[in-house]
Design an enzyme around this catalytic site. Structure first.
Site, PDB file in Angstrom:
ATOM      1  N   THR A 185     -12.670 -56.614  -5.551  1.00 33.01           N
ATOM      2  CA  THR A 185     -12.019 -55.319  -5.367  1.00 33.01           C
ATOM      3  C   THR A 185     -10.531 -55.587  -5.171  1.00 33.01           C
ATOM      4  O   THR A 185     -10.142 -56.676  -4.728  1.00 33.01           O
ATOM      5  CB  THR A 185     -12.565 -54.578  -4.139  1.00 33.01           C
ATOM      6  OG1 THR A 185     -12.276 -55.346  -2.987  1.00 33.01           O
ATOM      7  CG2 THR A 185     -14.061 -54.355  -4.242  1.00 33.01           C
ATOM      8  N   GLU A 330     -17.612 -52.069  -7.504  1.00 32.64           N
ATOM      9  CA  GLU A 330     -19.009 -52.273  -7.092  1.00 32.64           C
ATOM     10  C   GLU A 330     -20.007 -51.549  -7.990  1.00 32.64           C
ATOM     11  O   GLU A 330     -21.202 -51.810  -7.932  1.00 32.64           O
ATOM     12  CB  GLU A 330     -19.204 -51.749  -5.655  1.00 32.64           C
ATOM     13  CG  GLU A 330     -18.476 -52.529  -4.575  1.00 32.64           C
ATOM     14  CD  GLU A 330     -17.037 -52.076  -4.341  1.00 32.64           C
ATOM     15  OE1 GLU A 330     -16.405 -51.528  -5.265  1.00 32.64           O
ATOM     16  OE2 GLU A 330     -16.535 -52.286  -3.233  1.00 32.64           O
ATOM     17  N   LYS A 439      -8.002 -36.275  10.229  1.00 34.14           N
ATOM     18  CA  LYS A 439      -8.794 -35.547  11.219  1.00 34.14           C
ATOM     19  C   LYS A 439      -7.863 -34.827  12.171  1.00 34.14           C
ATOM     20  O   LYS A 439      -7.232 -35.433  13.019  1.00 34.14           O
ATOM     21  CB  LYS A 439      -9.654 -36.536  11.991  1.00 34.14           C
ATOM     22  CG  LYS A 439     -11.070 -36.233  11.638  1.00 34.14           C
ATOM     23  CD  LYS A 439     -12.106 -36.896  12.324  1.00 34.14           C
ATOM     24  CE  LYS A 439     -13.397 -36.131  12.137  1.00 34.14           C
ATOM     25  NZ  LYS A 439     -14.477 -36.884  12.698  1.00 34.14           N
ATOM     26  N   TRP A 444     -11.425 -31.659   9.285  1.00 37.16           N
ATOM     27  CA  TRP A 444     -10.927 -32.580   8.267  1.00 37.16           C
ATOM     28  C   TRP A 444      -9.933 -31.902   7.334  1.00 37.16           C
ATOM     29  O   TRP A 444     -10.143 -30.767   6.924  1.00 37.16           O
ATOM     30  CB  TRP A 444     -12.083 -33.098   7.421  1.00 37.16           C
ATOM     31  CG  TRP A 444     -12.968 -34.061   8.129  1.00 37.16           C
ATOM     32  CD1 TRP A 444     -12.905 -34.419   9.445  1.00 37.16           C
ATOM     33  CD2 TRP A 444     -14.053 -34.786   7.560  1.00 37.16           C
ATOM     34  NE1 TRP A 444     -13.884 -35.331   9.718  1.00 37.16           N
ATOM     35  CE2 TRP A 444     -14.613 -35.569   8.586  1.00 37.16           C
ATOM     36  CE3 TRP A 444     -14.607 -34.848   6.276  1.00 37.16           C
ATOM     37  CZ2 TRP A 444     -15.698 -36.409   8.359  1.00 37.16           C
ATOM     38  CZ3 TRP A 444     -15.685 -35.682   6.054  1.00 37.16           C
ATOM     39  CH2 TRP A 444     -16.218 -36.460   7.104  1.00 37.16           C
TER      40      TRP A 444
HETATM   41  P1  ADP Z   1     -10.223 -50.656  -4.562  1.00 35.37           P
HETATM   42  O1  ADP Z   1     -11.365 -50.211  -3.682  1.00 35.37           O
HETATM   43  O2  ADP Z   1      -9.628 -51.908  -4.094  1.00 35.37           O
HETATM   44  O3  ADP Z   1      -9.201 -49.570  -4.826  1.00 35.37           O
HETATM   45  P2  ADP Z   1     -11.605 -50.026  -6.972  1.00 35.37           P
HETATM   46  O4  ADP Z   1     -10.751 -49.914  -8.148  1.00 35.37           O
HETATM   47  O5  ADP Z   1     -12.964 -50.546  -7.134  1.00 35.37           O
HETATM   48  O6  ADP Z   1     -10.856 -50.952  -5.957  1.00 35.37           O
HETATM   49  O7  ADP Z   1     -11.613 -48.599  -6.288  1.00 35.37           O
HETATM   50  C1  ADP Z   1     -12.713 -47.755  -6.148  1.00 35.37           C
HETATM   51  C2  ADP Z   1     -12.286 -46.532  -5.403  1.00 35.37           C
HETATM   52  O8  ADP Z   1     -11.295 -45.814  -6.129  1.00 35.37           O
HETATM   53  C3  ADP Z   1     -13.375 -45.519  -5.171  1.00 35.37           C
HETATM   54  O9  ADP Z   1     -14.176 -45.868  -4.085  1.00 35.37           O
HETATM   55  C4  ADP Z   1     -12.568 -44.249  -4.918  1.00 35.37           C
HETATM   56  O10 ADP Z   1     -12.084 -44.187  -3.597  1.00 35.37           O
HETATM   57  C5  ADP Z   1     -11.395 -44.419  -5.830  1.00 35.37           C
HETATM   58  N1  ADP Z   1     -11.630 -43.668  -7.077  1.00 35.37           N
HETATM   59  C6  ADP Z   1     -12.098 -44.110  -8.245  1.00 35.37           C
HETATM   60  N2  ADP Z   1     -12.148 -43.138  -9.159  1.00 35.37           N
HETATM   61  C7  ADP Z   1     -11.707 -42.012  -8.543  1.00 35.37           C
HETATM   62  C8  ADP Z   1     -11.539 -40.660  -8.950  1.00 35.37           C
HETATM   63  N3  ADP Z   1     -11.792 -40.252 -10.179  1.00 35.37           N
HETATM   64  N4  ADP Z   1     -11.077 -39.782  -8.025  1.00 35.37           N
HETATM   65  C9  ADP Z   1     -10.787 -40.169  -6.771  1.00 35.37           C
HETATM   66  N5  ADP Z   1     -10.920 -41.437  -6.341  1.00 35.37           N
HETATM   67  C10 ADP Z   1     -11.381 -42.348  -7.207  1.00 35.37           C
END
Ligand code: ADP
Length: 545
Positions: A185, A330, A439, A444
């Site tokens: 990640t 993931e 919060k 929220w």
């Molecule tokens: P990192 O967690 O390090 O940013 P990732 O690229 O795997 O690496 O990120 C996944 C996260 O990105 C998701 O858990 C979510 O929070 C965010 N995410 C992915 N796609 C979207 C989307 N279309 N809208 C909002 N958030 C998104």
């Protein structure tokens, strides 16, 4: 009763075999700055065999990790398929990680060989001495002699190494559950964590990517892969293009809006995939110098929430559809895709397109409320999103055995750390990341909703919202604004702009104007850094009464 069906393994070597024969005329191209260099999938097959022979010669066996430190280009595509096809494990290193994180992930994954782009050698040379398990470095598109290797490391030229190999390789039959690739990640909310994909997970995921309910690539498409091959399994694009026979266009290091628009004008891709910050830059580039981009059937966008105003601008001004998708490293990463349902028209259609999308059959999803109970999928109740399925990780990689931490997994479900709601017909609307949700007085406020609304103001180029400590309400939103070039706006005016979109108590009183929003290694808003800037007093905060 057993079935009568054959039990063929879903191995990535089958994709290589298929693409290099029955789709052998399709191709991968790399932008060179004023044109492309192209390899057919037939040639990709030959180079993949040469690379596999070379890696075997360097001692790489089934299960060994081979790193890449590369831009998106032909050689990276060859490595993406050759390494897993021979049974080894591809680890695409994120070239934009902080140095200590980069060295950490290479050591954690125990990379034995790293394939490096010549243009990245000066950067790589600084990290190599810290990479304890690397024995061989293969330099593609550059001068191998420019790298001084530490003791015990041999440097090779990709071109010379491959020229000496046979263009056939006896790719072994691999158990579909064995490791094919790994990805860490990007560490947006913590240290990088390793995910190991299997041949089976990548295969099934590729089928989802090419399905019309996914991204829908076909052999008639040309897919501009702007998303780096090291980000979240490249969104599945390399395996999906090989599986579908779609052509793929690689931007190499030319990732700024102007060269992206130039390569679009020249190569007329039908698909493109990138995070919202890239599309924001492309939009600004188009507004400065309009050009026809209607050759793009679809632009896939995800990784962070897409502001509706951006989707509208692409559609209304340039006739191009931004397709919103949600996923994570993931989840391979495709989790949900926002194709509207039949019958949704006009504003109803837009409302579906703004969501993070509908879950496919391969992704089970549920919401868990703060009290630990499963929330209804009624489009109203909020909770942490948990997912499960054949291309979703069940653990994080650790050299001493994979770890199923209780705060990341819950009864076999992956805890995503995302907070959202799910409609009865399976559409996900993300409210926030659980770490970013604000919060205020026990209620929220979604930072994403505020950001999406504020960037709808014409004077605003970017807006990032973080929660800051507040003596009365615990936390209140602070809005960091990047003004559009030449534009001006006062916080009062921006707050008034939000007044009809939010409850009064949600309207932010804290505002700051910044030059740019800090970004992570994959181009997302880096709220960790923004919070730190606020904490150390480097932001000038204006407080509205
Ligand atoms: P990192 O967690 O390090 O940013 P990732 O690229 O795997 O690496 O990120 C996944 C996260 O990105 C998701 O858990 C979510 O929070 C965010 N995410 C992915 N796609 C979207 C989307 N279309 N809208 C909002 N958030 C998104």
């Amino acid at each position: 009763m057993l079935s009568t069906m054959q039990d063929e393994q879903l191995s990535l070597a089958t994709l290589l075999r298929y693409a290099s024969t029955f789709q052998g005329d399709s191709h991968v191209s790399t932008w060179t700055g004023d044109g492309v260099r192209t390899q057919t999938y037939r040639e990709v097959g030959e180079d993949a065999a040469r690379l596999a022979n070379a890696l075997y010669g360097l001692g790489i066996r089934v299960g060994d990790r081979v790193g890449t430190f590369m831009w998106n280009n032909n050689e990276h595509m060859v490595a993406y398929i050759a390494v897993p096809a021979m049974g080894a494990v591809l680890h695409a290193l994120n070239i934009r990680l902080f140095p200590e994180q980069l060295v950490f992930v290479a050591n954690h994954a125990e990379d034995q060989v790293v394939i490096v782009d010549g243009s990245l050698l000066p950067m790589f040379a600084q990290y190599l001495p810290g990479m304890k398990t690397v024995r061989h470095v293969i330099v593609a598109n550059g001068d191998a002699s420019a790298l001084t290797a530490p003791a015990g490391v041999t440097v090779h030229s990709y071109a010379e190494l491959l020229a000496a190999q046979s263009d056939t390789y006896d790719f072994p039959v691999i158990d579909e559950r064995s490791a094919a690739g790994m990805c860490y990640t990007s560490g947006t909310t913590g240290d990088p964590k390793g995910v190991v994909y299997s041949h089976r997970s990548n295969w099934l995921h590729a089928m989802q990517v090419i399905s019309p309910n996914g991204m829908g690539f076909t052999a008639r498409d040309n897919v501009l892969a702007i998303v780096p091959l090291f980000h979240a399994n490249a969104w599945g694009i390399p395996y999906a293009t090989l599986m579908s026979g779609a052509n793929v266009l690689m931007p190499d290091r030319f990732l700024q809006p102007q060269p992206l628009l130039q390569m679009m004008a020249d190569q007329k891709p039908t698909f493109a995939a990138a995070v919202p910050t890239i599309w924001g830059g492309v939009l600004a580039g188009l507004q400065a110098n309009p050009q026809d981009i209607t050759h793009l059937r679809t632009c896939v966008v995800g990784g962070s929430a897409v502001p509706p105003a951006m989707m509208r601008a692409f559609q209304d001004q340039y006739g191009v559809k931004l397709l919103h998708a949600w996923g994570m490293t993931e989840t391979s990463p495709l989790g949900s895709v926002a194709h509207p349902p039949v019958g949704a028209e006009g504003e109803a259609e837009w409302a579906y397109r703004y969501t993070q999308g509908r879950f496919p059959a391969g992704v089970q999803a549920r919401l868990v409320g703060e009290d630990g109970t499963i929330q209804p999928n009624d489009g109203v109740a909020w909770g942490e999103l948990e997912v499960k399925g054949p291309w979703i990780t069940g653990a994080y990689y650790s050299p001493s055995g994979s770890a199923v931490d209780a705060d990341k997994f819950h009864d076999g479900w992956l805890r995503t750390g995302d907070v959202g709601k799910i409609s009865p017909n399976g559409y996900l609307t993300l409210v926030d990341r659980s770490k970013d949700v604000i919060k205020s007085g026990g209620e929220w406020i979604s930072s994403v909703d505020l950001e999406n609304a504020i960037v709808g103001h014409p004077a605003v180029a970017e807006a990032a919202v973080i929660g800051i400590p507040d003596p009365k309400w615990d936390e209140r939103p602070l809005v960091a604004i990047v003004l559009a070039e030449g534009a001006d706006a006062k916080p009062e005016e921006l707050r008034d702009f939000l007044a009809d979109k939010f409850a009064k108590w949600q309207l932010p009183e804290y505002w700051t104007f910044i030059e740019e929003v800090p970004k992570t290694s994959v181009g997302k808003f880096d709220k960790k850094r923004l919070r730190a800037q606020h904490a150390d007093g480097s932001l000038t905060v204006i407080t509205l009464s």
